[in-house]
Design an enzyme around this catalytic site. Sequence first.
Site, mmCIF file in Angstrom:
data_model
loop_
_atom_site.group_PDB
_atom_site.id
_atom_site.type_symbol
_atom_site.label_atom_id
_atom_site.label_comp_id
_atom_site.label_asym_id
_atom_site.label_seq_id
_atom_site.Cartn_x
_atom_site.Cartn_y
_atom_site.Cartn_z
ATOM 1 C CD GLU A 59 -2.889 -1.144 0.107
ATOM 2 O OE1 GLU A 59 -3.244 -0.053 -0.375
ATOM 3 O OE2 GLU A 59 -3.297 -2.237 -0.318
ATOM 4 N N GLY A 60 0.402 2.288 -0.657
ATOM 5 C CA GLY A 60 1.133 3.549 -0.682
ATOM 6 C C GLY A 60 1.944 3.757 -1.948
ATOM 7 C CB CYS A 61 3.247 1.561 -4.503
ATOM 8 S SG CYS A 61 4.539 1.004 -3.383
ATOM 9 C CD GLN A 62 2.102 7.551 -9.737
ATOM 10 O OE1 GLN A 62 3.243 7.815 -9.391
ATOM 11 N NE2 GLN A 62 1.506 8.180 -10.714
ATOM 12 C CB SER A 63 2.987 1.415 -10.118
ATOM 13 O OG SER A 63 3.310 2.559 -10.858
#
Length: 152
Positions: A59-63
């Site tokens: 979680e927290g990743c753009q991709s």
Amino acid sequence: MTDPFVHPREPTADAATAAIAEEFGFFDDWMDRYGLVIDWGRSLPPFPPEWQDDAHKVEGCQSQVWLASELREGRLHLAAGSDAAIVAGLVAMLLRIYSGRTPEEVLATDAGAFLKDLDLIGNLSANRGNGIAAMIARIRGIATHAAATASR
């Protein structure tokens, strides 16, 4: 299934960061450096499709980024994948630093500070920088749990 876990090229996390810095130093232009990062991503072992689920998602990743870990003989082995080329390369850098290390070595290594010193964080979008921080936090959380479990 092919082993999806990254095996360290260098004997220590410090040696890995030194090697990455040296390889980055070959290029003055950030577009060339991005190309290098993308090439690293292409060298990641294939991440199993059956692991591309919410349990492995970072979680927290753009991709989309997925991470798996396994403790083998006191060393933390990591596998990861992403649906974006540049992100896969960033993931490959982190796994090069952290995979195959003891939980204690993982916790003693500040890849975030190293990537800032390399000026990589400053040359990425804010979302990608946040994604790297989320990935590092997840790896450190895994290492913390592994170290606590080993000390019981």
